[in-house]
Design a protein around this motif. Sequence first.
Motif, PDB file in Angstrom:
ATOM      1  N   ALA A 176     -21.759  34.126 -88.212  1.00 45.31           N
ATOM      2  CA  ALA A 176     -20.326  35.024 -88.470  1.00 45.31           C
ATOM      3  C   ALA A 176     -20.786  36.267 -89.093  1.00 45.31           C
ATOM      4  O   ALA A 176     -20.235  36.576 -90.092  1.00 45.31           O
ATOM      5  N   GLU A 177     -21.713  37.006 -88.302  1.00 46.26           N
ATOM      6  CA  GLU A 177     -22.209  38.169 -88.780  1.00 46.26           C
ATOM      7  C   GLU A 177     -21.217  39.361 -88.821  1.00 46.26           C
ATOM      8  O   GLU A 177     -21.695  40.217 -89.620  1.00 46.26           O
ATOM      9  N   GLN A 178     -20.293  39.391 -88.086  1.00 52.58           N
ATOM     10  CA  GLN A 178     -19.155  40.332 -88.337  1.00 52.58           C
ATOM     11  C   GLN A 178     -18.105  40.251 -89.345  1.00 52.58           C
ATOM     12  O   GLN A 178     -17.640  40.945 -89.539  1.00 52.58           O
ATOM     13  N   ASP A 179     -18.328  38.980 -89.879  1.00 48.79           N
ATOM     14  CA  ASP A 179     -17.388  38.958 -90.898  1.00 48.79           C
ATOM     15  C   ASP A 179     -17.506  39.695 -92.100  1.00 48.79           C
ATOM     16  O   ASP A 179     -18.751  39.604 -92.653  1.00 48.79           O
ATOM     17  N   SER A 180     -16.511  40.546 -92.578  1.00 51.02           N
ATOM     18  CA  SER A 180     -17.057  41.249 -93.649  1.00 51.02           C
ATOM     19  C   SER A 180     -17.096  40.601 -95.209  1.00 51.02           C
ATOM     20  O   SER A 180     -17.678  41.440 -96.154  1.00 51.02           O
ATOM     21  N   GLY A 181     -16.666  39.387 -95.286  1.00 51.42           N
ATOM     22  CA  GLY A 181     -16.730  38.942 -96.614  1.00 51.42           C
ATOM     23  C   GLY A 181     -15.796  38.924 -97.463  1.00 51.42           C
ATOM     24  O   GLY A 181     -14.706  39.006 -96.960  1.00 51.42           O
ATOM     25  N   ILE A 182     -15.960  38.932 -98.787  1.00 51.10           N
ATOM     26  CA  ILE A 182     -14.854  39.398 -99.799  1.00 51.10           C
ATOM     27  C   ILE A 182     -15.294  40.470-100.436  1.00 51.10           C
ATOM     28  O   ILE A 182     -16.376  40.729-100.966  1.00 51.10           O
ATOM     29  N   PRO A 183     -14.117  41.486-100.792  1.00 48.04           N
ATOM     30  CA  PRO A 183     -14.209  42.442-101.314  1.00 48.04           C
ATOM     31  C   PRO A 183     -14.502  42.474-102.710  1.00 48.04           C
ATOM     32  O   PRO A 183     -14.125  41.565-103.227  1.00 48.04           O
ATOM     33  N   SER A 184     -15.245  43.381-103.323  1.00 49.14           N
ATOM     34  CA  SER A 184     -15.177  43.771-104.788  1.00 49.14           C
ATOM     35  C   SER A 184     -13.896  43.980-105.609  1.00 49.14           C
ATOM     36  O   SER A 184     -12.999  44.583-104.541  1.00 49.14           O
ATOM     37  N   ARG A 185     -13.535  43.783-106.641  1.00 55.00           N
ATOM     38  CA  ARG A 185     -12.361  44.130-107.419  1.00 55.00           C
ATOM     39  C   ARG A 185     -11.816  45.567-107.222  1.00 55.00           C
ATOM     40  O   ARG A 185     -10.778  45.860-107.058  1.00 55.00           O
ATOM     41  N   SER A 186     -13.029  46.666-107.055  1.00 53.94           N
ATOM     42  CA  SER A 186     -12.642  47.994-106.783  1.00 53.94           C
ATOM     43  C   SER A 186     -13.812  48.690-106.232  1.00 53.94           C
ATOM     44  O   SER A 186     -14.955  48.076-106.049  1.00 53.94           O
ATOM     45  N   TRP A 187     -13.757  49.900-105.765  1.00 53.08           N
ATOM     46  CA  TRP A 187     -14.877  50.752-105.353  1.00 53.08           C
ATOM     47  C   TRP A 187     -15.721  50.907-106.435  1.00 53.08           C
ATOM     48  O   TRP A 187     -17.008  51.175-106.426  1.00 53.08           O
ATOM     49  N   GLU A 203     -14.265  30.715 -96.297  1.00 52.46           N
ATOM     50  CA  GLU A 203     -14.943  29.451 -96.014  1.00 52.46           C
ATOM     51  C   GLU A 203     -14.245  28.786 -94.625  1.00 52.46           C
ATOM     52  O   GLU A 203     -14.854  28.384 -93.821  1.00 52.46           O
ATOM     53  N   ARG A 204     -12.782  29.117 -94.658  1.00 49.84           N
ATOM     54  CA  ARG A 204     -12.361  28.743 -93.239  1.00 49.84           C
ATOM     55  C   ARG A 204     -12.575  29.740 -92.006  1.00 49.84           C
ATOM     56  O   ARG A 204     -12.843  29.009 -91.047  1.00 49.84           O
ATOM     57  N   ARG A 205     -12.536  30.926 -92.374  1.00 46.16           N
ATOM     58  CA  ARG A 205     -12.769  31.966 -91.324  1.00 46.16           C
ATOM     59  C   ARG A 205     -14.243  31.834 -90.664  1.00 46.16           C
ATOM     60  O   ARG A 205     -14.236  31.819 -89.194  1.00 46.16           O
ATOM     61  N   THR A 206     -15.205  31.826 -91.479  1.00 43.58           N
ATOM     62  CA  THR A 206     -16.530  31.341 -90.674  1.00 43.58           C
ATOM     63  C   THR A 206     -16.781  30.201 -90.667  1.00 43.58           C
ATOM     64  O   THR A 206     -18.070  29.805 -90.014  1.00 43.58           O
ATOM     65  N   GLY A 207     -16.093  29.113 -90.988  1.00 42.24           N
ATOM     66  CA  GLY A 207     -16.196  27.693 -90.845  1.00 42.24           C
ATOM     67  C   GLY A 207     -17.575  27.224 -91.641  1.00 42.24           C
ATOM     68  O   GLY A 207     -17.743  25.766 -91.600  1.00 42.24           O
ATOM     69  N   ILE A 208     -17.713  27.905 -92.652  1.00 43.94           N
ATOM     70  CA  ILE A 208     -18.976  27.531 -93.623  1.00 43.94           C
ATOM     71  C   ILE A 208     -18.485  26.310 -94.647  1.00 43.94           C
ATOM     72  O   ILE A 208     -19.314  25.343 -94.872  1.00 43.94           O
ATOM     73  N   GLY A 209     -17.357  26.153 -94.845  1.00 45.66           N
ATOM     74  CA  GLY A 209     -16.603  25.345 -95.779  1.00 45.66           C
ATOM     75  C   GLY A 209     -17.009  23.699 -95.164  1.00 45.66           C
ATOM     76  O   GLY A 209     -17.200  23.053 -95.850  1.00 45.66           O
ATOM     77  N   ALA A 210     -16.315  23.654 -93.992  1.00 47.43           N
ATOM     78  CA  ALA A 210     -16.203  22.451 -93.356  1.00 47.43           C
ATOM     79  C   ALA A 210     -17.563  21.818 -93.066  1.00 47.43           C
ATOM     80  O   ALA A 210     -17.891  20.906 -93.270  1.00 47.43           O
ATOM     81  N   ARG A 211     -18.371  22.963 -92.571  1.00 47.15           N
ATOM     82  CA  ARG A 211     -19.960  22.541 -92.407  1.00 47.15           C
ATOM     83  C   ARG A 211     -20.647  22.070 -93.538  1.00 47.15           C
ATOM     84  O   ARG A 211     -21.455  21.029 -93.608  1.00 47.15           O
ATOM     85  N   LEU A 212     -20.419  22.456 -94.590  1.00 49.65           N
ATOM     86  CA  LEU A 212     -21.219  22.377 -95.906  1.00 49.65           C
ATOM     87  C   LEU A 212     -20.498  20.965 -96.117  1.00 49.65           C
ATOM     88  O   LEU A 212     -21.379  20.035 -96.751  1.00 49.65           O
ATOM     89  N   ASP A 213     -19.289  20.684 -96.144  1.00 52.92           N
ATOM     90  CA  ASP A 213     -18.710  19.536 -96.607  1.00 52.92           C
ATOM     91  C   ASP A 213     -19.206  18.227 -95.786  1.00 52.92           C
ATOM     92  O   ASP A 213     -19.931  17.175 -96.325  1.00 52.92           O
ATOM     93  N   ARG A 214     -19.350  18.485 -94.410  1.00 51.22           N
ATOM     94  CA  ARG A 214     -19.995  17.468 -93.626  1.00 51.22           C
ATOM     95  C   ARG A 214     -21.546  17.293 -94.028  1.00 51.22           C
ATOM     96  O   ARG A 214     -22.000  15.986 -94.013  1.00 51.22           O
ATOM     97  N   LEU A 215     -22.383  18.268 -94.216  1.00 49.13           N
ATOM     98  CA  LEU A 215     -23.623  18.064 -94.441  1.00 49.13           C
ATOM     99  C   LEU A 215     -23.921  17.532 -95.941  1.00 49.13           C
ATOM    100  O   LEU A 215     -24.687  16.734 -96.278  1.00 49.13           O
ATOM    101  N   CYS A 216     -23.154  17.902 -96.762  1.00 52.87           N
ATOM    102  CA  CYS A 216     -23.258  17.350 -98.297  1.00 52.87           C
ATOM    103  C   CYS A 216     -23.129  15.970 -98.237  1.00 52.87           C
ATOM    104  O   CYS A 216     -23.658  15.237 -99.134  1.00 52.87           O
ATOM    105  N   ALA A 217     -22.123  15.597 -97.263  1.00 50.02           N
ATOM    106  CA  ALA A 217     -21.870  14.158 -97.390  1.00 50.02           C
ATOM    107  C   ALA A 217     -23.118  13.213 -96.747  1.00 50.02           C
ATOM    108  O   ALA A 217     -23.078  12.032 -97.076  1.00 50.02           O
ATOM    109  N   LEU A 218     -23.876  14.016 -96.157  1.00 51.34           N
ATOM    110  CA  LEU A 218     -25.023  13.213 -95.791  1.00 51.34           C
ATOM    111  C   LEU A 218     -26.480  13.431 -96.652  1.00 51.34           C
ATOM    112  O   LEU A 218     -27.422  12.758 -96.474  1.00 51.34           O
ATOM    113  N   LEU A 219     -26.241  13.983 -97.638  1.00 56.44           N
ATOM    114  CA  LEU A 219     -27.278  14.229 -98.613  1.00 56.44           C
ATOM    115  C   LEU A 219     -27.441  13.070 -99.584  1.00 56.44           C
ATOM    116  O   LEU A 219     -26.336  12.506-100.121  1.00 56.44           O
ATOM    117  N   THR A 220     -28.615  12.827-100.057  1.00 55.45           N
ATOM    118  CA  THR A 220     -28.819  11.713-101.007  1.00 55.45           C
ATOM    119  C   THR A 220     -28.372  12.280-102.313  1.00 55.45           C
ATOM    120  O   THR A 220     -28.086  13.505-102.634  1.00 55.45           O
TER     121      THR A 220
END
Length: 394
Positions: A176-187, A203-220
């Motif tokens: 999700a290279e074009q996702d601008s991320g989250i802004p700082s409190r002010s300039w 996490e929802r926009r980029t899908g990272i949240g669901a992906r990490l949840d799936r992966l972490c469930a596979l970790l020892t």
Amino acid sequence: MINDSLLQSLHSHLAGWGLRQFTSDESYFQWQRDTLSPSEITALHQRMEGKRSRSSVDEVSFYDAAAHPNILPVLYSQRYDYYVAIGPRVADGLGEARSILDVGCGIGILTTFYARQYPDKTFVGIDRSPASIARAQEQVKALGLTNVQFECLDLDRETPPGPFEVILATHALVQAEQDSGIPSRSWKTFERAGEIQQQADFERRTGIGARLDRLCALLTAEGGMIVFEKTRQLARRVPLQRALAARGLGLIKQPELIRYRLVEEIADDGPFYVMERGESCQCHWDELPEPDEGRPFDRTKLKTGSTDPDAPLYENHCPSAQLVWTQLHEKQVFKETTSQEPDGRQVHVELGEAEEGIYLYCANTFDQRQLVIVEPARKGMLESYYKEITSLPL
Ligand SMILES: C[S@@+](CC[C@H](N)C(=O)[O-])C[C@H]1O[C@@H](n2cnc3c(N)ncnc32)[C@H](O)[C@@H]1O
């Protein structure tokens, strides 16, 4: 420090995949023209454009085409220096882990390298591009490897059976290279509020949240992750780090920023994170902008008397411009404006005078900072830039 013999093994491994290292763009493009027909080059460019559209169908179609035996060496050679930067670092970071998952492994160039380096560890590579996985499986046979398996699987829908002691994700998790991320409190600040909603949206926009949840469930229970994504910009680095930390991952090494050469581009990438669950994590998550690259501002060394009439006395387009701006002497602001852009970013533009000269400062809540200082005689130039940027009558 990357050990020499590991690097030598990587070079011969990459040669086995038909990849070449180029020292100039011209020689690379010459080889591309000698190897591919004009129609193959055109088709490849079209697929690359499609991949930018961000639809997963177009992306899979691009990676499928890239795995074609004619295309593969030409296309993947563009990433030669990326493999040199990442492969040995990951291989070094695997430690005592016995079972390793490589997520979004592509055609398995790096996965097969790790498997060759560590015959006593087992590796699973997953990717959603069927042709990439088929190519990876062919290479496993050709190399006679018995400690690596590849599966065609979309991480957004399913996961392979675990558990794994280490999960690798290099250029695979945050597509999700074009996702601008989250802004700082002010300039004026690089600090992000701890707002749960903003983080959840990222996490929802980029899908990272669901992906990490799936992966972490596979970790020892004490398992770890090695992650390297295109998240160098603070606005995306912070939410990625928060997503990792929220899932119990801590840093066992200082994250590394990595620069490498691609065709027609220098990539400033990363950071490279080595993480573990559990109590052994010694490093803190850092949410500060990158430090100035060893060029502290020195007002006695402003470029006075330059022969280039357009050369400013000073210019800085990095986050460190903010510190220099705060330290200008006897600052007097002529005009300033702070606006709210439709995409939510706050933008500040300021024209003023200081002992150092006439300055123009621009800052926004997505970590962009720019400071330009000129001699008083060239004030008009900065006035017109100010006008252009703010579109306000002077
Ligand atoms: C840029 S390549 C990186 C390959 C390899 N990890 C490396 O470091 O060279 C990204 C790969 O991630 C795969 N990918 C992206 N999203 C995926 C998903 N949801 N499930 C499985 N694979 C995915 C793509 O098919 C592609 O092969």
